[in-house]
Design a protein around this motif. Structure first.
Motif: not given
Length: 96
Positions: A25-26, A29-30, A32-33, A59, A62-63, A66-67
């Motif tokens: 998950l991190p 998120f990365a 996506g950033v 992105a 991806c976010f 995660v959500v």
């Protein structure tokens, strides 16, 4: 011997979930950033940078992943507190 086999299987499941949720998950998120920064030429270009539409969509996906994973975890924890389980696929609470 059966207990040892069960212990190894359970440890494998814990390891799998730890890798997927603890690192996956991190990392998602990365990514996506990173997608939002796609096309920037350097540090000086950040104030004027506008991400591409496809990068914004990627992105956002991806976010959203995660959500959704976080919400699924919360629903599973709360559901167990109320004595129900959450069937994934199509979220549905059913009595234990």
């Amino acid at each position: 011997m059966q207990i040892l086999t069960q212990l190894i299987e359970a440890a494998g499941e814990v390891l799998l979930y730890a890798v997927v949720l603890g690192a996956g998950l991190p990392a998602l998120f990365a990514v996506g950033v990173w997608a939002l920064s796609f096309g920037a030429k350097g540090v000086d270009d950040v104030s004027e940078h506008h991400p591409h539409l496809i990068a914004k969509i990627f992105a956002g996906i991806c976010f959203a992943g995660v959500v959704l994973a976080i919400l699924a975890g919360i629903f599973i924890i709360v559901g167990h507190g109320f004595g129900v389980t959450l069937q994934l696929g199509w979220p549905l609470f059913v009595a234990k």
